[in-house]
Motif scaffolding. Sequence first.
Motif, PDB file in Angstrom:
ATOM      1  N   GLU A  76       0.798  -1.228   0.000  1.00 23.14           N
ATOM      2  CA  GLU A  76       0.000   0.000   0.000  1.00 23.14           C
ATOM      3  C   GLU A  76       0.828   1.275   0.000  1.00 23.14           C
ATOM      4  N   GLU A  77       1.803   1.388   0.887  1.00 24.75           N
ATOM      5  CA  GLU A  77       2.533   2.642   1.047  1.00 24.75           C
ATOM      6  C   GLU A  77       3.659   2.764   0.031  1.00 24.75           C
ATOM      7  N   GLY A  78       3.669   3.902  -0.718  1.00 24.62           N
ATOM      8  CA  GLY A  78       4.713   4.119  -1.708  1.00 24.62           C
ATOM      9  C   GLY A  78       5.688   5.221  -1.325  1.00 24.62           C
ATOM     10  N   ASN A  79       5.316   6.045  -0.360  1.00 24.47           N
ATOM     11  CA  ASN A  79       6.170   7.148   0.070  1.00 24.47           C
ATOM     12  C   ASN A  79       7.311   6.618   0.943  1.00 24.47           C
ATOM     13  N   PHE A  80       8.551   6.955   0.554  1.00 23.75           N
ATOM     14  CA  PHE A  80       9.715   6.405   1.264  1.00 23.75           C
ATOM     15  C   PHE A  80       9.792   6.908   2.702  1.00 23.75           C
ATOM     16  N   ASP A  81       9.524   8.192   2.919  1.00 20.53           N
ATOM     17  CA  ASP A  81       9.600   8.756   4.275  1.00 20.53           C
ATOM     18  C   ASP A  81       8.588   8.106   5.212  1.00 20.53           C
ATOM     19  N   LEU A  82       7.387   7.867   4.703  1.00 22.64           N
ATOM     20  CA  LEU A  82       6.368   7.213   5.526  1.00 22.64           C
ATOM     21  C   LEU A  82       6.744   5.765   5.818  1.00 22.64           C
ATOM     22  N   LYS A  83       7.404   5.119   4.878  1.00 25.82           N
ATOM     23  CA  LYS A  83       7.884   3.759   5.122  1.00 25.82           C
ATOM     24  C   LYS A  83       8.936   3.745   6.226  1.00 25.82           C
ATOM     25  N   ASN A 297      14.926   9.898  10.964  1.00 27.28           N
ATOM     26  CA  ASN A 297      13.630  10.514  11.265  1.00 27.28           C
ATOM     27  C   ASN A 297      13.791  11.761  12.132  1.00 27.28           C
ATOM     28  N   SER A 298      14.771  11.749  13.031  1.00 26.83           N
ATOM     29  CA  SER A 298      15.006  12.923  13.881  1.00 26.83           C
ATOM     30  C   SER A 298      15.451  14.115  13.051  1.00 26.83           C
ATOM     31  N   ILE A 299      16.342  13.868  12.092  1.00 24.34           N
ATOM     32  CA  ILE A 299      16.789  14.953  11.208  1.00 24.34           C
ATOM     33  C   ILE A 299      15.615  15.504  10.403  1.00 24.34           C
ATOM     34  N   LYS A 300      14.768  14.608   9.946  1.00 23.73           N
ATOM     35  CA  LYS A 300      13.595  15.018   9.157  1.00 23.73           C
ATOM     36  C   LYS A 300      12.643  15.876  10.001  1.00 23.73           C
ATOM     37  N   ILE A 390      29.015  -0.066  17.397  1.00 25.02           N
ATOM     38  CA  ILE A 390      27.599  -0.016  17.014  1.00 25.02           C
ATOM     39  C   ILE A 390      27.182   1.420  16.723  1.00 25.02           C
ATOM     40  N   ILE A 391      27.582   2.341  17.599  1.00 22.30           N
ATOM     41  CA  ILE A 391      27.223   3.749  17.391  1.00 22.30           C
ATOM     42  C   ILE A 391      27.847   4.276  16.105  1.00 22.30           C
ATOM     43  N   LYS A 392      29.111   3.936  15.869  1.00 22.82           N
ATOM     44  CA  LYS A 392      29.785   4.399  14.648  1.00 22.82           C
ATOM     45  C   LYS A 392      29.151   3.793  13.398  1.00 22.82           C
ATOM     46  N   THR A 393      28.782   2.516  13.468  1.00 24.27           N
ATOM     47  CA  THR A 393      28.146   1.863  12.319  1.00 24.27           C
ATOM     48  C   THR A 393      26.790   2.489  12.024  1.00 24.27           C
ATOM     49  N   SER A 394      26.015   2.773  13.072  1.00 25.49           N
ATOM     50  CA  SER A 394      24.712   3.422  12.880  1.00 25.49           C
ATOM     51  C   SER A 394      24.884   4.796  12.230  1.00 25.49           C
ATOM     52  N   ALA A 395      25.893   5.547  12.690  1.00 20.91           N
ATOM     53  CA  ALA A 395      26.148   6.869  12.109  1.00 20.91           C
ATOM     54  C   ALA A 395      26.572   6.752  10.645  1.00 20.91           C
ATOM     55  N   ALA A 396      27.372   5.723  10.327  1.00 15.08           N
ATOM     56  CA  ALA A 396      27.804   5.521   8.939  1.00 15.08           C
ATOM     57  C   ALA A 396      26.615   5.186   8.045  1.00 15.08           C
ATOM     58  N   TYR A 397      25.728   4.280   8.506  1.00 17.05           N
ATOM     59  CA  TYR A 397      24.531   3.954   7.733  1.00 17.05           C
ATOM     60  C   TYR A 397      23.623   5.169   7.572  1.00 17.05           C
ATOM     61  N   LEU A 398      23.566   6.017   8.609  1.00 18.33           N
ATOM     62  CA  LEU A 398      22.746   7.222   8.533  1.00 18.33           C
ATOM     63  C   LEU A 398      23.273   8.167   7.458  1.00 18.33           C
ATOM     64  N   ASN A 399      24.584   8.315   7.380  1.00 18.53           N
ATOM     65  CA  ASN A 399      25.170   9.170   6.343  1.00 18.53           C
ATOM     66  C   ASN A 399      24.888   8.625   4.944  1.00 18.53           C
ATOM     67  N   ILE A 400      24.952   7.300   4.798  1.00 16.86           N
ATOM     68  CA  ILE A 400      24.639   6.685   3.494  1.00 16.86           C
ATOM     69  C   ILE A 400      23.182   6.952   3.121  1.00 16.86           C
ATOM     70  N   LEU A 401      22.280   6.774   4.127  1.00 17.77           N
ATOM     71  CA  LEU A 401      20.858   6.982   3.890  1.00 17.77           C
ATOM     72  C   LEU A 401      20.573   8.428   3.487  1.00 17.77           C
ATOM     73  N   ARG A 402      21.232   9.363   4.159  1.00 11.45           N
ATOM     74  CA  ARG A 402      21.045  10.788   3.819  1.00 11.45           C
ATOM     75  C   ARG A 402      21.584  11.094   2.433  1.00 11.45           C
ATOM     76  N   ALA A 403      22.698  10.461   2.070  1.00 14.60           N
ATOM     77  CA  ALA A 403      23.275  10.700   0.741  1.00 14.60           C
ATOM     78  C   ALA A 403      22.373  10.162  -0.364  1.00 14.60           C
ATOM     79  N   ILE A 404      21.735   9.020  -0.101  1.00 18.74           N
ATOM     80  CA  ILE A 404      20.844   8.427  -1.106  1.00 18.74           C
ATOM     81  C   ILE A 404      19.598   9.290  -1.278  1.00 18.74           C
ATOM     82  N   MET A 405      19.078   9.806  -0.143  1.00 17.26           N
ATOM     83  CA  MET A 405      17.841  10.590  -0.180  1.00 17.26           C
ATOM     84  C   MET A 405      18.114  12.044  -0.501  1.00 17.26           C
TER      85      MET A 405
END
Length: 405
Positions: A76-83, A297-300, A390-405
């Motif tokens: 049903e949901e197509g919006n990436f942010d809502l997902k 989501n916090s940045i958004k 774990i904290i560094k890995t989460s931050a790295a994935y967050l940067n990748i996610l922001r770069a993609i979006m």
Amino acid sequence: MTLVNESDKSVSALYRGIEHDYSLQLNRWFLKPIGAWPDTSGTTIKEKILSRFIQMICYALIVVTIVPCILFLYFEEGNFDLKMDSFGPMTHWIMSGMYYTSLLCHSKDIRYCIEHIERDWCAVSRNVDREEMFRYAKFGRSVAGFCAVFMHCGVFSYSAVNSLTPMIVAIGNETIAARRLPCPVYSKLLDTSHDPANGIVLLIQFMSGFIANSITVGACSLAAVFAMHVCGQFAVLYTWLNELIDEKQTAESKLANIVEHHLRVLNFISRFEKIMNQICMVELVGSTMNLCLLGYNSIKEWNARNTKTLVTYVIVIISLSFNIFIFCYIGEIITEQCKKVGEMAYLTKWYRLPHKTALGIVLIISRSSVVTKITAGKLIQLSIKTFGDIIKTSAAYLNILRAIM
């Protein structure tokens, strides 16, 4: 004189029973309402049936929350942010279901550890040893309480704020404001845009959320209490090592008691690791992903100036980080305590012992040199360094996610 001694023994046994119950009381409060407290020889048939019924209810509530959300995200949901908004809460329920399954599958090991703790309290005879054990039991109980406060406050604040934020739904030419659900529901299964369906589903998800939180709290508090009991037993062992050179008792018999106690503690740690390694693996992988999503989501929400939702995200991030830190701290402190046994053995006045007895100290040092560790899935050693990774890995994935979006 005999009557006085018997009375003293009865009072001492009662005192030890109270201390044992004190150390495990919160764990029983967290696990019994969700049917995860292990059965004992004294458990009646009615209690066993009730426990199985509670387990079925818990699984049903978790599944009823997860499945419609998966269908919603996929069909049903197509919006990436809502997902992204919905994916994080859904993974919390999935992780809780995995914790629950692991706790139930290892109920025999949990019961063994509980009985082991009870025997340790019954075996202690000196006040100095009892005080050391009680000090660590009190700390473990405090950590268990903090786990409950952080997790329940974090997740319930998110669910409450989410439900108070109206969701605008357009149906044809009509616009409807409905309560937002923590986990959205596939509309072809159930239309939650109107009451009473919206209110009923919201109530079910709150109940399911309480169960999911209780499972997570139960697993984390169980790990904390077991780990602090290990520390208490090692504290007793250190005291015995310091008193090894004493004329009141032969060094040979003292050393025999020390070796036996050391092996007993190591056996408890092996059972503890067996219970926790699957839970820790799910926690590490799931929390790394959730911290990344919560950061996104916090940045958004920060960009949207939505302070109310941003505060709830920050609270959830703190509660998740606290849970991960507890697991990693437990792994770190157990490894350090095991190493310390060898150091304490070396620092004793072994040169004053008979030569054959002194050779026994070498065996203790040798056994302590073998690294004892708590792992996540028998792959990753839990330590403070792991928490940082774990904290560094989460931050790295967050940067990748922001770069993609």
